[in-house]
Design an enzyme around this catalytic site. Structure first.
Site, short mmCIF file in Angstrom:
data_model
loop_
_atom_site.label_atom_id
_atom_site.label_comp_id
_atom_site.label_asym_id
_atom_site.label_seq_id
_atom_site.Cartn_x
_atom_site.Cartn_y
_atom_site.Cartn_z
N ASP A 188 59.66 2.45 -47.11
CA ASP A 188 58.29 2.85 -47.40
C ASP A 188 58.34 4.03 -48.38
OD1 ASP A 188 55.49 3.27 -47.14
OD2 ASP A 188 55.58 2.62 -45.05
N ASP A 248 53.28 3.25 -50.61
CA ASP A 248 52.15 3.89 -49.95
C ASP A 248 51.10 4.35 -50.98
OD1 ASP A 248 51.34 5.13 -47.29
OD2 ASP A 248 51.28 6.90 -48.58
N GLU A 256 50.40 -0.80 -51.79
CA GLU A 256 49.21 -0.63 -50.95
C GLU A 256 48.05 -0.26 -51.87
OE1 GLU A 256 47.53 1.89 -47.10
OE2 GLU A 256 48.82 2.87 -48.55
N HIS A 268 50.09 -0.53 -39.32
CA HIS A 268 50.08 0.67 -38.45
C HIS A 268 48.80 1.50 -38.59
CE1 HIS A 268 51.22 1.90 -42.41
NE2 HIS A 268 51.05 3.15 -42.09
N ASP A 269 47.94 1.14 -39.54
CA ASP A 269 46.69 1.87 -39.74
C ASP A 269 45.49 1.10 -39.18
OD1 ASP A 269 48.00 3.88 -41.21
OD2 ASP A 269 47.74 2.80 -43.09
C1 NOJ Z 1 48.73 5.05 -46.06
C2 NOJ Z 1 49.59 4.91 -44.84
O1 NOJ Z 1 49.65 3.57 -44.48
C3 NOJ Z 1 49.01 5.81 -43.79
O2 NOJ Z 1 49.60 5.62 -42.53
C4 NOJ Z 1 49.16 7.23 -44.25
O3 NOJ Z 1 48.50 8.10 -43.35
C5 NOJ Z 1 48.56 7.44 -45.64
N1 NOJ Z 1 48.86 6.38 -46.55
C6 NOJ Z 1 49.07 8.71 -46.24
O4 NOJ Z 1 50.42 8.59 -46.56
#
Ligand code: NOJ
Length: 541
Positions: free
Chosen positions: A98, A199, A241, A315-316
């Site tokens: 990541d 990310d 992302e 995970h979000d």
């Molecule tokens: C996206 C990530 O998936 C998330 O978990 C993170 O808090 C933010 N970017 C900041 O890195």
């Protein structure tokens, strides 16, 4: 379209903190992942996306990196990481790291230097601005609540942080910042990784003074430079992302000429159950026709000039079975239905740990049981703004990131077999019923259903490359489509509701012979009726 290994791969995302603890400290670790590689190999996945394992003070669970070339102590050592790469390699599994390139931790040596003085050589690695009329330079907000500008008393300037104040944004206009990034990317490429998940990559071209954050004018130039300086001549999987990608932007990122990335990970479908223009916490029930429209758009927009990621979870995000399925009486049926719908589509599927077991959201009664900085900041912020506690808790139950971060449920032993110690976040109490051990030997389990879906993709090229055609666009309960490659046709038909529903196929489809490839009910009832959350995938002959 030139065929690539990642076109027919399935990616499995691991959130290391919550996957498997090997030493009883309550935190998942690299040795724990190694212990579970046979489980992943049995599932049949090809690639692991590893959420960040780099050195970090964990303000945002590893998305705040203080050394890109070292491993977080909680997770193990560089030797463990090399061991993981080797053991995964033996099982033909590649590992994506990541890449958190938009910001660092405030404990990164670059930031420690940068904040020392205005003439420090690292000052320009970050984004510093004078106050305007004694206030923040502008209205840019942080994703984790409040202003994106933090006052720094030592040098009397603000610095930018689009996430927590302990995640200062890097200044990508500075060539040295970009070169540092190429340097640590090449360090990991040389270790034999399979690629990168990037990310919030769309933020690196930002122009803070104009309040432009995503999709800034220099974004694609930086990505092309990155490509040339690092992975461009290697056969790696790179996935960005991209919250704000339109199809046109996605075609730039994932153009098969290889100048940028392999594929985009975009979220248009994921944002459909929030009030437009508001935050994700402002809940709206999903309208199935919106979901059809958005997925249909992304399925049909690329004509050999781009590539999708397919996902419900990460995970979000909350657990999909609780979100758009039914985590009560139809948990098993709806988890399998959602899997069928997604795994029949065109793109590279991503499975988030525990999704293959139908793991659900969690409802902690106390806000103190939550650990996520985004959730905790939002709770405080909304309480101050006068929202009732109960409403805020409902938003957290529906959308909080900790829904995805409770420990992996391996067995019905204490803490779901995740740890022998005290887990860093409580295990979902339903681990006694929902766990991997129960499911691995049960031919009708969600786990074994995912396994079959993964195998079907390997065995049927039409699932990888076939054209997508939505059918029944107006149907209120059913999401159905066909996939076509040369003379091969597949029909996927899914009931999104707990009502029994009927449908009428076109006469051509009706007349054709249809062979079931996979279905989530054991016997086929009447051909034109679907039971609650029923899903079928047919080969049309
Ligand atoms: C996206 C990530 O998936 C998330 O978990 C993170 O808090 C933010 N970017 C900041 O890195």
């Amino acid at each position: 379209m030139e065929k690539k290994w990642w076109h027919n791969s399935v990616v499995y995302q691991i959130y290391p903190r919550s996957f498997q603890d090997s030493n009883g400290d309550g935190i998942g670790d690299l040795k724990g992942i190694i212990q579970k590689l046979d489980y992943l190999s049995d599932l049949g996945i090809d690639v692991i996306w590893l959420s960040p394992v780099f050195k970090s003070p964990n303000d945002d669970n590893g998305y705040d990196i203080s050394d890109y070339k070292d491993i977080m102590e909680d997770f193990g050592t560089m030797e463990d990481m090399e061991h993981l790469l080797a053991e995964a390699g033996k099982r033909q599994i590649k590992i994506l790291m990541d890449l958190v390139a938009n910001h660092t931790s405030d404990e990164h040596p670059w930031f420690i230097e940068s904040r020392k003085s205005k003439d420090n050589p690292y000052r320009d690695y970050y984004i510093w601005r004078d106050p305007v009329d004694g206030h923040e330079p502008n209205d840019l907000g942080s994703t984790f609540s409040g202003s994106a500008w933090e006052w720094d008393e030592t040098t009397k300037q603000y610095y930018l942080h689009l996430f927590s104040k302990r995640q200062p944004d890097l200044n990508w206009e500075n060539r040295s910042v970009r070169e540092e990034c190429w340097n640590y990317m090449n360090f990991w490429i040389d270790k034999g990784i399979g690629g990168f998940r990037m990310d919030v990559i769309e933020l690196i071209g930002k122009i803070p003074d104009e309040e432009i954050t995503g999709n800034g004018p220099m974004l694609h130039e930086y990505i092309r430079e990155m490509n040339q300086q690092t992975f461009g001549d290697k056969d790696l999987l790179t996935v960005g992302e991209c919250w704000g990608a339109t199809p046109e932007i996605a075609k730039l990122y994932s153009n098969p000429n290889g100048s940028e990335l392999s594929m985009v990970f975009q979220f248009e479908h994921i944002c459909l159950d929030q009030i437009p223009g508001k935050e994700k916490w402002d809940l709206l029930p999903l309208d199935l026709s919106d979901l059809k429209m958005v997925l249909n758009k992304w399925q049909t927009v690329f004509h050999n000039d781009g590539w999708n990621s397919l996902f419900w979870n990460n995970h979000d995000l909350p657990r999909i079975v609780s979100r758009w399925g039914n985590d009560k009486e139809y948990r098993v049926e709806s988890a399998k239905m959602l899997a069928t719908l997604l795994h029949g589509m065109k793109g590279t599927p991503y499975i988030y740990q525990g999704e293959e077991l139908g793991m659900t959201n969690v409802r902690f009664s106390e806000v103190e049981q939550y650990k996520d900085i985004e959730t905790l900041n939002m709770y405080k912020d909304r309480l101050e703004k006068g929202y009732p506690h109960e409403d805020i808790m409902e938003s957290i139950y529906a959308k909080g990131r900790d829904n995805a971060r409770t420990p992996m449920q391996w067995s019905d032993e204490v803490n779901g077999g995740f740890t022998t110690g005290t887990p860093w976040i409580e295990v979902n109490p339903n681990y006694v019923e929902i766990n991997a051990k129960n499911q691995q030997d049960d031919p009708n389990s969600i786990f074994n259903y995912y396994k079959r879906l993964i195998r079907l993709r390997k065995e049927n090229e039409v699932i990888v490359y076939g054209d997508f055609e939505l059918i029944f666009p107006e149907h209120k309960n059913i999401f159905a489509y066909i996939r076509i490659l040369n003379n091969t046709k597949i029909l996927v038909i899914c009931n999104f509701t707990k009502e029994q529903v009927g449908y009428t196929l076109s006469s051509e489809l009706e007349k054709s012979k249809k062979e079931i490839l996979i279905a989530n009910y054991e016997e086929n009832s009447s051909d034109n009726i679907l039971r609650p959350y029923e899903a079928r995938m047919y080969k049309v002959i």
